[in-house]
Design an enzyme around this catalytic site. Structure first.
Site, PDB file in Angstrom:
ATOM      1  N   CYS A  30       0.832  -1.211   0.000  1.00 17.59           N
ATOM      2  CA  CYS A  30       0.000   0.000   0.000  1.00 17.59           C
ATOM      3  C   CYS A  30       0.870   1.267   0.000  1.00 17.59           C
ATOM      4  CB  CYS A  30      -0.895  -0.055   1.233  1.00 17.59           C
ATOM      5  SG  CYS A  30      -1.681   1.486   1.697  1.00 17.59           S
ATOM      6  N   CYS A  33       0.183   3.751   2.801  1.00 20.19           N
ATOM      7  CA  CYS A  33       0.708   3.194   4.052  1.00 20.19           C
ATOM      8  C   CYS A  33       2.189   3.530   4.190  1.00 20.19           C
ATOM      9  CB  CYS A  33       0.534   1.677   4.094  1.00 20.19           C
ATOM     10  SG  CYS A  33      -1.176   1.123   4.052  1.00 20.19           S
TER      11      CYS A  33
END
Length: 105
Positions: A30, A33
């Site tokens: 991600c 993230c």
């Protein structure tokens, strides 16, 4: 370095813990993230022992992600005395994260 918890550690540290814990539900693939990771670390460093900052890899601990209905990453969940009290989804600046955590101290 912020500890990445497995399911057993999550149960003992967060669900059965006391005080304020801040959990970053993330995935290694991600991009947002990865952007949040240094911000999360800086917030942890600045707040010291007033809150426990930890991470949970949703791909490694799917049961925990399902239990707390985490369907989008990054999701930061603030727990107080083992109970979730606030859910923050997506990237956020360090100041916003610290402010949200301070609301529960």
């Amino acid at each position: 370095m912020i500890k990445i918890l497995n399911a057993e550690e999550f149960n003992s540290t967060i669900e059965n813990g006391s005080g304020v814990a801040v959990v970053d539900f993330f995935a290694t693939w991600c991009a947002p993230c990865k952007m949040l990771a240094p911000v999360f670390q800086q917030a942890s460093d600045e707040m010291g022992s007033s809150a426990n900052f930890v991470k949970v890899d949703i791909d490694q601990t799917m049961d925990i992600a399902r239990k707390y209905n985490v369907s989008t990453v990054p999701t930061v969940m603030i727990f107080k005395d083992g109970k979730p009290v606030e859910i923050l989804v997506g990237f956020m600046p360090k100041e916003s994260l610290i402010s949200k955590v301070n609301n529960h101290l």
